[in-house]
Design a protein around this motif. Structure first.
Motif: not given
Length: 173
Positions: A3-21, A122-129
């Protein structure tokens, strides 16, 4: 086959909420007419990118092959976009540039080091913390302050202009 993890759940687990520019802060000090005081830009900077650096290859031909060795690091000029404010950021940047090399006399009354400043982004996480990335540009000074565009037809927008600076190097802190 594994299983190479190409489903949406695997991708979501890897990326998480991501970062915002759009989660960034800056600390950019502008010298004020050789007085030893500074104006600091913070929220006025509307767009920027973290700086790049280049490590070109030295290519040495040898018997039909090319030996590639790391060359000398180079830093590109860095450009950012600024919201104009009623207190004259565009004027301050031009005054700084004029202090470095006077428009009329082609002279500077100050030591060049007096006009170089260190800036941080400085680049901050999604919550600015939590800081995700923090870069300090060492020895900044303006090289290009863009034209300030004015037009009758411009509606529903804030005035902006860009500035390009040179710097000696950057560090990741």
């Amino acid at each position: 086959m594994a299983d190479i993890g190409l489903n949406l759940s695997d991708f979501k687990a890897t990326v998480g909420r991501g970062t915002r520019p759009n989660r960034y802060t800056v600390a950019m000090s502008i010298p004020q007419n050789g007085t030893g005081t500074y104006r600091t830009l913070t929220a006025e900077v509307s767009a920027l990118s973290l700086p790049d650096s280049n490590l070109p290859a030295i290519q040495i031909p040898f018997r039909g092959r090319i030996l590639k060795l790391p060359g000398d690091r180079r830093y590109s000029a860095w450009t950012f976009t600024v919201y104009d404010t009623n207190d004259g950021i565009w004027n301050d940047l031009h005054a700084w540039s004029n202090d470095i090399n006077n428009h009329a006399t082609n002279k500077t009354p100050y030591d060049f080091g007096d006009h170089n400043v260190n800036w941080t982004v400085t680049h901050w996480d999604l919550n600015g913390e939590d800081e995700l990335k923090k870069v300090m540009l060492h020895g900044c000074w303006p090289t290009i302050i863009s034209p300030f565009e004015l037009q009758y037809g411009a509606m529903d927008q804030l005035s902006q202009f860009s500035c390009t600076v040179e710097y000696e190097f950057f560090t990741i802190i």
